[in-house]
Motif scaffolding. Structure first.
Motif, mmCIF file in Angstrom:
data_model
loop_
_atom_site.group_PDB
_atom_site.id
_atom_site.type_symbol
_atom_site.label_atom_id
_atom_site.label_comp_id
_atom_site.label_asym_id
_atom_site.label_seq_id
_atom_site.Cartn_x
_atom_site.Cartn_y
_atom_site.Cartn_z
ATOM 1 N N ASP A 1 0.801 -1.222 0.000
ATOM 2 C CA ASP A 1 0.000 0.000 0.000
ATOM 3 C C ASP A 1 0.834 1.271 0.000
ATOM 4 O O ASP A 1 0.285 2.376 -0.002
ATOM 5 C CB ASP A 1 -0.953 0.006 1.196
ATOM 6 C CG ASP A 1 -0.223 -0.035 2.533
ATOM 7 O OD1 ASP A 1 0.939 -0.488 2.565
ATOM 8 O OD2 ASP A 1 -0.816 0.377 3.539
ATOM 9 N N GLY B 1 -5.081 1.566 -4.911
ATOM 10 C CA GLY B 1 -6.042 1.954 -3.888
ATOM 11 C C GLY B 1 -6.521 3.386 -4.070
ATOM 12 O O GLY B 1 -6.203 4.080 -5.029
ATOM 13 N N ARG C 1 0.034 3.615 -2.936
ATOM 14 C CA ARG C 1 -1.084 4.539 -2.756
ATOM 15 C C ARG C 1 -0.610 5.836 -2.109
ATOM 16 O O ARG C 1 -1.024 6.940 -2.498
ATOM 17 C CB ARG C 1 -2.158 3.876 -1.882
ATOM 18 C CG ARG C 1 -3.371 4.751 -1.583
ATOM 19 C CD ARG C 1 -4.344 4.011 -0.690
ATOM 20 N NE ARG C 1 -3.820 3.905 0.658
ATOM 21 C CZ ARG C 1 -4.061 4.805 1.620
ATOM 22 N NH1 ARG C 1 -4.802 5.864 1.363
ATOM 23 N NH2 ARG C 1 -3.571 4.632 2.828
#
Length: 455
Positions: free
Chosen positions: A161, A199, A164
């Motif tokens: 992540d 994301g 993102r």
């Protein structure tokens, strides 16, 4: 001659009629085929002259940023839908299009995002600043950009992540620091086994009243993965350096801040200095006590802080070999010289193993060896190869760089020593390879014990 009978005459008439009917049928088929071909070619030409129709796209997975089901692909005579591109710099970043490193353990993405002024500024200036970072330290770039006016090539390592968050940071820069973004070229590296996930953009990505990249936004899974895998420093250095377009490159780590006006000072210095293909211009680096509220305005201020033990040569307490050969005592003894243009204070005459200065040089220097992962032997091995080739290291004054915070061995985690030990073994192979390549052993490394541990 006998006249044909009535039945024979009738048969002849019927045969003639059959031939005429077959001929007419064959002509009709040919005619229809020709007419059809003409109509088909006409329709095809009309379609080719028109703009392409919108193509259907499969809906994005739930974990990705939603995109409209129908979009228009860009073509030569139709401008791309630039609104989203202008609004989110990494909106079209495609994880499938990275190039492999030599080990095929990492994917590298050149120019994931580029500011509007980067190419023009690279053509005007003599020096680019190249740096590399992980996401959690990327906010340090703002300190560098506040003092460096030239082009900046930045390589960022992301996994999971963190992609993102990088997308959010690039968007925040575009909206809130457009002058910084304009001078920036952003490159990305990901591990092959755990690539990034787009994301949704973080809430602060378009909020200029918020600080970008606040702590605690990475998932526990990402943090755990990062703690088990070494950071590929040399991959990142090569990625940032090789995407510079100026004649010279100033390669620093993300937490090394240049003095004010350094880009302009270096442009002047390099413009009036005779060409020296085997010269590396060393910029002295100091650690600054966090109690100091403001960045030193000039060299005289650095000397004053040094006398009060609020500024010390970089890594002096944790690893003295790091900058020792630069001879800070001689640099300080030459005085402030604020009115003087950037010049060579002195040359390094006592080069030793594990020396790793921050320097300005043409990008003809050897690449950083990407077998060294994590900490230990990452920069000094590249500098040692330069020394073997015959590079001369020239210390500049009055410019300097600063690392915020005095470092101490107490705060060094144990995993750094594990990485250092692994790289030490790689160095034993590396030094033999250098000897085979250059047929030199100036420091007699093949006859002496392994170098001291770097903590």
């Amino acid at each position: 001659m006998l006249e044909p009978t009535a039945s024979a005459h009738a048969a002849m008439i019927k045969l003639r009629r059959d031939r005429i009917w077959r001929w007419r049928c064959q002509w009709s088929v040919v005619t229809l085929a020709a007419v059809g071909l003409v109509l088909y070619n006409g329709a095809a030409n009309v379609l080719l002259l028109r703009s392409p129709r919108c193509r259907e796209r499969a809906p994005a997975p739930a974990s990705l940023t939603p995109v409209p089901a129908t979009t228009c692909e860009p073509c030569a005579d139709t401008p791309p839908p630039s609104a989203q591109l202008d609004d989110e710099p990494l909106s079209r970043f495609d994880l499938r299009l990275g190039r492999w490193d030599t080990s095929r353990n990492y994917r590298l993405y050149d120019y994931a995002a580029v500011g509007d002024s980067y190419a023009d500024l690279s053509a005007e200036r003599r020096v680019s600043l190249a740096t590399q970072s992980s996401v959690e330290r990327l906010h340090e770039l703002l300190r560098i950009a506040a003092h460096w006016s030239g082009p900046m090539s930045v390589a960022v390592f992301v996994t999971g992540d963190e992609l993102r968050l990088l997308c959010g940071f690039a968007t925040w820069l575009l909206h809130c620091q457009p002058e910084v973004y304009a001078r920036l070229a952003l490159h990305v590296a990901t591990p092959a086994e755990r690539q990034g996930v787009h994301g949704r953009l973080p809430h602060w990505a378009k909020d200029c009243s918020s600080q970008p990249l606040p702590a605690g936004e990475r998932s526990p899974e990402t943090i755990q993965w990062r703690s088990r895998h070494p950071y590929p420093q040399n991959h990142m250095r090569n990625l940032a350096r090789k995407n510079c377009h100026t004649p010279f490159v100033f390669l620093v780590d993300i937490d090394i801040v240049p003095s004010k006006g350094m880009a302009e000072a270096l442009d002047v210095f390099l413009g009036r200095t005779p060409k020296c293909p085997l010269c590396a211009y060393v910029v002295p680096t100091y650690e600054l006590d966090r109690r100091v509220a403001t960045f030193p305005a000039n060299k005289s201020e650095v000397l004053r802080l040094s006398r009060h033990k609020l500024a010390i040569p970089f890594h002096r307490k944790v690893f003295i070999y790091n900058q020792f050969a630069s001879n800070f005592s001689r640099w300080e003894a030459s005085g402030g010289n604020e009115s003087a243009e950037t010049h060579v204070s002195h040359n390094v005459t006592n080069f030793e193993l594990l020396y790793e200065p921050f320097y300005v040089a043409a990008d003809t220097v050897p690449a950083h060896d990407e077998r060294f992962l994590g900490y230990g032997f990452t920069r000094n091995t590249q500098v040692y190869e330069m020394f073997m080739i015959g590079y001369e290291f020239c210390v500049l004054s009055p410019i300097f760089t600063i690392h915020w915070g005095l470092q101490s061995r107490r705060y060094r985690p144990l995993w750094r020593e594990k990485q250092n030990e692994r790289n030490r073994k790689t160095f034993e192979t590396f030094k033999r390879e250098l000897f085979a390549r250059y047929r030199k052993d100036p420091l007699r490394l093949l006859r002496r014990p392994p170098p001291p541990k770097k903590t």
